[in-house]
Motif scaffolding. Structure first.
Motif, PDB file in Angstrom:
ATOM      1  N   VAL A  73     -29.813  14.216  22.669  1.00 44.29           N
ATOM      2  CA  VAL A  73     -29.727  13.422  21.577  1.00 44.29           C
ATOM      3  C   VAL A  73     -28.579  13.001  20.869  1.00 44.29           C
ATOM      4  O   VAL A  73     -28.305  11.889  20.462  1.00 44.29           O
ATOM      5  N   PHE A  74     -27.658  14.303  20.791  1.00 47.71           N
ATOM      6  CA  PHE A  74     -26.529  13.959  20.177  1.00 47.71           C
ATOM      7  C   PHE A  74     -25.605  12.884  20.890  1.00 47.71           C
ATOM      8  O   PHE A  74     -24.912  12.015  20.318  1.00 47.71           O
ATOM      9  N   ASN A  75     -25.585  13.098  22.241  1.00 50.00           N
ATOM     10  CA  ASN A  75     -24.915  12.219  23.147  1.00 50.00           C
ATOM     11  C   ASN A  75     -25.322  10.753  23.010  1.00 50.00           C
ATOM     12  O   ASN A  75     -24.396   9.996  22.866  1.00 50.00           O
ATOM     13  N   GLU A  76     -26.656  10.424  22.751  1.00 48.09           N
ATOM     14  CA  GLU A  76     -26.994   9.214  22.757  1.00 48.09           C
ATOM     15  C   GLU A  76     -26.536   8.568  21.390  1.00 48.09           C
ATOM     16  O   GLU A  76     -26.564   7.347  21.196  1.00 48.09           O
ATOM     17  N   GLY A  77     -26.410   9.419  20.366  1.00 44.00           N
ATOM     18  CA  GLY A  77     -26.290   8.990  19.041  1.00 44.00           C
ATOM     19  C   GLY A  77     -24.960   8.786  19.101  1.00 44.00           C
ATOM     20  O   GLY A  77     -24.143   7.821  18.366  1.00 44.00           O
ATOM     21  N   TYR A  78     -23.894   9.525  19.661  1.00 43.39           N
ATOM     22  CA  TYR A  78     -22.392   9.636  19.569  1.00 43.39           C
ATOM     23  C   TYR A  78     -21.866   8.464  20.155  1.00 43.39           C
ATOM     24  O   TYR A  78     -20.996   7.889  20.075  1.00 43.39           O
ATOM     25  N   ALA A  79     -22.728   8.086  21.442  1.00 44.06           N
ATOM     26  CA  ALA A  79     -21.990   6.983  22.290  1.00 44.06           C
ATOM     27  C   ALA A  79     -23.321   6.376  22.877  1.00 44.06           C
ATOM     28  O   ALA A  79     -23.639   6.649  24.041  1.00 44.06           O
ATOM     29  N   ALA A  80     -23.906   5.435  22.336  1.00 43.91           N
ATOM     30  CA  ALA A  80     -25.334   4.769  22.641  1.00 43.91           C
ATOM     31  C   ALA A  80     -25.099   4.018  23.926  1.00 43.91           C
ATOM     32  O   ALA A  80     -23.882   3.447  24.284  1.00 43.91           O
ATOM     33  N   THR A  81     -25.953   4.354  24.766  1.00 42.78           N
ATOM     34  CA  THR A  81     -25.942   3.433  25.971  1.00 42.78           C
ATOM     35  C   THR A  81     -26.268   2.041  26.008  1.00 42.78           C
ATOM     36  O   THR A  81     -25.875   1.458  26.986  1.00 42.78           O
ATOM     37  N   SER A  82     -26.586   1.496  24.899  1.00 43.53           N
ATOM     38  CA  SER A  82     -26.850   0.139  24.726  1.00 43.53           C
ATOM     39  C   SER A  82     -26.841  -0.302  23.320  1.00 43.53           C
ATOM     40  O   SER A  82     -27.056   0.602  22.360  1.00 43.53           O
ATOM     41  N   GLY A  83     -26.902  -1.614  23.195  1.00 44.25           N
ATOM     42  CA  GLY A  83     -27.035  -2.177  21.901  1.00 44.25           C
ATOM     43  C   GLY A  83     -25.713  -2.677  20.996  1.00 44.25           C
ATOM     44  O   GLY A  83     -24.730  -2.421  21.717  1.00 44.25           O
ATOM     45  N   HIS A 106     -17.410  16.671  17.703  1.00 42.99           N
ATOM     46  CA  HIS A 106     -17.384  15.474  18.013  1.00 42.99           C
ATOM     47  C   HIS A 106     -17.744  14.635  16.879  1.00 42.99           C
ATOM     48  O   HIS A 106     -16.829  13.424  16.689  1.00 42.99           O
ATOM     49  N   ASP A 107     -18.858  15.020  16.131  1.00 36.68           N
ATOM     50  CA  ASP A 107     -19.095  13.934  14.999  1.00 36.68           C
ATOM     51  C   ASP A 107     -17.950  13.863  13.946  1.00 36.68           C
ATOM     52  O   ASP A 107     -17.760  12.898  13.083  1.00 36.68           O
ATOM     53  N   SER A 108     -17.044  14.979  13.940  1.00 36.81           N
ATOM     54  CA  SER A 108     -15.861  14.757  13.089  1.00 36.81           C
ATOM     55  C   SER A 108     -15.132  13.628  13.089  1.00 36.81           C
ATOM     56  O   SER A 108     -14.481  13.132  12.149  1.00 36.81           O
ATOM     57  N   ARG A 109     -15.013  13.222  14.212  1.00 38.28           N
ATOM     58  CA  ARG A 109     -14.225  11.774  14.650  1.00 38.28           C
ATOM     59  C   ARG A 109     -15.039  10.676  14.345  1.00 38.28           C
ATOM     60  O   ARG A 109     -14.401   9.677  14.732  1.00 38.28           O
ATOM     61  N   ARG A 110     -16.221  10.740  13.856  1.00 38.06           N
ATOM     62  CA  ARG A 110     -16.999   9.568  13.770  1.00 38.06           C
ATOM     63  C   ARG A 110     -16.487   8.336  13.286  1.00 38.06           C
ATOM     64  O   ARG A 110     -16.238   6.993  13.393  1.00 38.06           O
ATOM     65  N   ALA A 111     -15.796   8.621  11.933  1.00 35.98           N
ATOM     66  CA  ALA A 111     -15.371   7.476  10.934  1.00 35.98           C
ATOM     67  C   ALA A 111     -14.185   6.864  11.905  1.00 35.98           C
ATOM     68  O   ALA A 111     -13.600   5.636  11.221  1.00 35.98           O
ATOM     69  N   ALA A 112     -13.336   7.674  12.749  1.00 33.43           N
ATOM     70  CA  ALA A 112     -12.223   6.997  13.089  1.00 33.43           C
ATOM     71  C   ALA A 112     -12.501   6.296  14.693  1.00 33.43           C
ATOM     72  O   ALA A 112     -11.639   5.677  15.206  1.00 33.43           O
ATOM     73  N   ARG A 113     -13.597   6.219  15.205  1.00 33.46           N
ATOM     74  CA  ARG A 113     -13.951   5.812  16.539  1.00 33.46           C
ATOM     75  C   ARG A 113     -14.163   4.049  16.555  1.00 33.46           C
ATOM     76  O   ARG A 113     -14.153   3.692  17.629  1.00 33.46           O
ATOM     77  N   VAL A 160     -12.152   2.389  19.214  1.00 31.92           N
ATOM     78  CA  VAL A 160     -10.811   2.993  19.361  1.00 31.92           C
ATOM     79  C   VAL A 160     -10.743   4.254  20.014  1.00 31.92           C
ATOM     80  O   VAL A 160     -11.612   5.287  19.876  1.00 31.92           O
ATOM     81  N   THR A 161     -10.022   4.672  20.997  1.00 31.93           N
ATOM     82  CA  THR A 161     -10.103   5.528  21.730  1.00 31.93           C
ATOM     83  C   THR A 161      -9.414   6.820  21.228  1.00 31.93           C
ATOM     84  O   THR A 161      -8.754   6.478  20.240  1.00 31.93           O
ATOM     85  N   LEU A 162      -9.834   7.767  21.621  1.00 27.43           N
ATOM     86  CA  LEU A 162      -9.244   9.098  21.049  1.00 27.43           C
ATOM     87  C   LEU A 162      -7.854   9.248  20.865  1.00 27.43           C
ATOM     88  O   LEU A 162      -7.221   9.667  19.876  1.00 27.43           O
ATOM     89  N   GLU A 163      -7.141   8.802  21.987  1.00 31.19           N
ATOM     90  CA  GLU A 163      -5.540   8.592  21.784  1.00 31.19           C
ATOM     91  C   GLU A 163      -5.252   7.717  20.634  1.00 31.19           C
ATOM     92  O   GLU A 163      -3.942   8.158  20.105  1.00 31.19           O
ATOM     93  N   GLU A 164      -5.815   6.795  20.425  1.00 28.23           N
ATOM     94  CA  GLU A 164      -5.424   5.616  19.352  1.00 28.23           C
ATOM     95  C   GLU A 164      -5.891   5.989  18.082  1.00 28.23           C
ATOM     96  O   GLU A 164      -5.621   5.227  17.022  1.00 28.23           O
ATOM     97  N   GLN A 165      -6.858   7.087  17.782  1.00 25.66           N
ATOM     98  CA  GLN A 165      -7.412   7.339  16.606  1.00 25.66           C
ATOM     99  C   GLN A 165      -6.673   7.806  15.366  1.00 25.66           C
ATOM    100  O   GLN A 165      -5.649   8.397  15.646  1.00 25.66           O
TER     101      GLN A 165
END
Length: 409
Positions: free
Chosen positions: A187-197, A236-243, A251-256
Motif C-alpha cells: 500500500v505504501f509503495n503504491e502511494g510513494y511511487a504510483a505505478t500509473s496516472g 521514505h515519506d519524510s522525503r515526500r515534499a522534495a520528490r 527529482v531523484t534522491l541525488e538531486e533533492q
C-alpha cells in the motif's frame, strides 16, 4: 473536497465497514459504487454531508438491501434481508483502536492462512485500497489476467470456507502477520511511487499505510519487523515534499533539496529502525529501514555511505532474495564508485529475464552507462525503459535523460 479526492480518501474505510455490516465483498463493493454514483448526482446541488463516510455507508447499505430484494431467489433471501435491515449504521467518527478499526479488521480477514500469501495481499490491495488489477499485477510482476484469476479464487475461498470477518484471537495473530505486513508495505509503495496516472505520489495511500503501521505497532510492540516497517514508511515519506519540482517532475534522491525533508519523521523513523535492529532484526523490513536511515543521515548526496548501503543490500539479498532487491544492490554497488561491477550485476539480472517488464532495470542500466560516458548505449537503455514505464512523471524524467545523452558531444 472534490469527489475524486473524497473517493480516494474515504473509500477504504467505508468499504471495510460495509463488508463488516453486509458480510459479502461483492455486495459491499457494488453498494458503495452505487452510493458514490448517487453522491455524484446529489452533492453538487445539496452540498457535501457533514460526515461523508457515514452518508456513503448508510446509502450503500440501503442500495445493497435493494439489490438483494431484486434477486430472483427472493424467497431464499428473506432472512438475509431481515438481517441487513436490522444492522445498525455506525455512528460518525469510527473508532481507531486496533480491534475496532474496520480497516484493520478487514486486513486480518483477507490475510487468512487458508489463502496463499500472494492471494491475501492481492485481495486486500484490491478491496481496501481500490488498486486496479493492472496496478496489483505490476506490483507482483505478473500478467493482469493471472492476477484477476487469483482475486476471483481468493473471494470464492473466503465465501466457500465461511471465513469470518473478524480480528483473530491473540493465538492466531502471529500466523497472519506476514501477510498483513506485506499488505501495508505494498500500500505504501503504491502511494510513494504510483505505478500509473498523473500523480507520482498518492498521499492518501502513504498516510493510510503509516496509520496502519502504527496500529500494528500497538498490537505487536515487541516485533522487530513491525517496527522496521513503520520506520521504513516514515523515513521514505519524510522525503515526500522534495520528490517533485514545481512542475510536478520527478527529482531523484541525488538531486533533492534535503532541507525540505521532514526531520520529525526522520527522527522517529531512525529510532524505530535502531530498535528493530537491536532486537536482532535482520528481517526484510528492518534491513530496508536501516538502509533508509543511512540515506537520511547524509546532509548532502555526496556524503551518502554507499559502501555500507551496498553491504546491507547484500545481506538483504542473501536473507530475502528477490530480483528487485538484486537490482537495488547492483545500483548501490555502482553508486559506491564501482560502476563497472554494478553494470555487470545488472547485465546478469537482464540475462535472467525475471525483470524483463520492469522499467527500472533498463533505467538503472542507462544511468550507469551515462555516468561511464557510454552515451549511445545509455540512449538505447533509456529508450527501452521508456517502452516499459507507465507513469507520466517518470516518463518525463527518462525523456529528459535521453535528450541529455543524445545531445552531449
Amino acid at each position: 473536497m472534490d469527489l475524486d479526492t473524497l473517493y480516494r480518501e474515504e473509500r477504504p474505510r467505508a468499504l471495510a465497514t460495509l463488508i463488516r455490516l453486509l458480510g459479502d465483498f461483492d455486495l459491499a463493493e457494488d453498494g458503495l459504487q452505487e452510493a458514490f454514483a448517487a453522491a455524484l448526482e446529489q452533492w453538487p446541488a445539496a452540498g457535501v454531508p457533514r460526515n461523508p463516510r457515514a452518508w456513503l455507508v448508510s446509502t450503500a447499505r440501503h442500495k445493497a438491501i435493494d439489490r438483494v430484494r431484486r434477486d430472483k431467489s427472493l424467497a431464499a433471501k428473506q432472512a438475509e434481508i431481515a438481517y441487513l435491515g436490522e444492522v445498525a449504521v455506525p455512528a460518525p467518527g469510527l473508532a481507531e483502536q486496533p480491534f475496532t478499526d474496520d480497516l484493520m479488521r478487514l486486513i486480518f480477514t483477507c490475510c487468512h492462512p487458508a489463502l496463499a500469501l500472494e492471494a491475501q495481499v492481492a485481495l486486500t490491495l484490491k478491496t481496501l485500497c481500490g488498486l486496479s488489477v493492472d496496478e496489483i499485477a505490476r506490483a507482483f510482476l505478473v500478467p493482469p489476467s493471472t492476477m484477476a484469476q487469483r482475486l476471483v479464487r481468493a473471494k470464492a475461498k473466503i465465501r466457500g470456507a465461511r471465513i469470518p470477518y473478524e480480528v483473530p484471537g491473540s493465538d492466531q495473530l502471529a500466523e497472519r502477520l506476514d501477510g498483513v505486513l506485506r499488505v501495508v508495505y505494498l500500500v505504501f509503495n503504491e502511494g510513494y511511487a504510483a505505478t500509473s496516472g498523473d500523480a507520482l505520489v498518492r498521499r492518501e495511500l502513504c498516510n493510510e499505510a503509516i496509520r496502519l503501521g502504527r496500529l500494528l505497532r500497538t498490537l505487536f510492540p515487541d516485533a522487530s519487523e513491525v517496527a522496521g516497517l513503520l520506520a521504513l514508511t516514515l523515513l521514505h515519506d519524510s522525503r515526500r515534499a522534495a520528490r517533485l519540482d514545481e512542475r510536478g517532475d520527478l527529482v531523484t534522491l541525488e538531486e533533492q533539496d534535503r532541507s525540505r525533508w521532514d526531520r520529525g519523521q526522520i527522527a522517529e523513523g531512525q529510532a524505530l529502525a535502531e530498535a528493530a535492529l537491536r532486537r536482532g532484526g535482520a528481517g526484510f523490513y528492518a534491513l530496508q529501514a536501516a538502509i533508509a536511515a543511512l540515506h537520511a543521515q547524509a546532509v548532502r548526496a555526496g556524503e551518502t555511505d554507499w559502501p555500507q548501503i551496498a553491504a546491507l543490500y547484500a545481506l538483504l539479498l542473501r536473507l530475502h532474495p528477490s530480483p528487485v532487491v538484486a537490482l537495488n544492490h547492483a545500483a548501490a554497488v555502482a553508486m559506491g564508485e564501482r560502476l563497472d561491477r554494478g553494470l555487470r550485476l545488472i547485465e546478469q539480472l537482464e540475462a535472467g529475464g525475471e525483470l524483463q517488464s520492469y522499467h527500472l532495470l533498463p533505467a538503472a542500466k542507462a544511468d550507469i552507462l551515462r555516468r561511464l560516458g557510454r552515451r549511445a548505449e545509455a540512449a538505447a537503455a533509456y529508450e527501452r525503459a521508456l517502452e516499459l514505464v507507465t507513469h507520466e512523471a517518470e516518463r518525463r524524467y527518462l525523456e529528459r535523460r535521453l535528450r541529455e545523452v543524445r545531445s552531449t558531444p
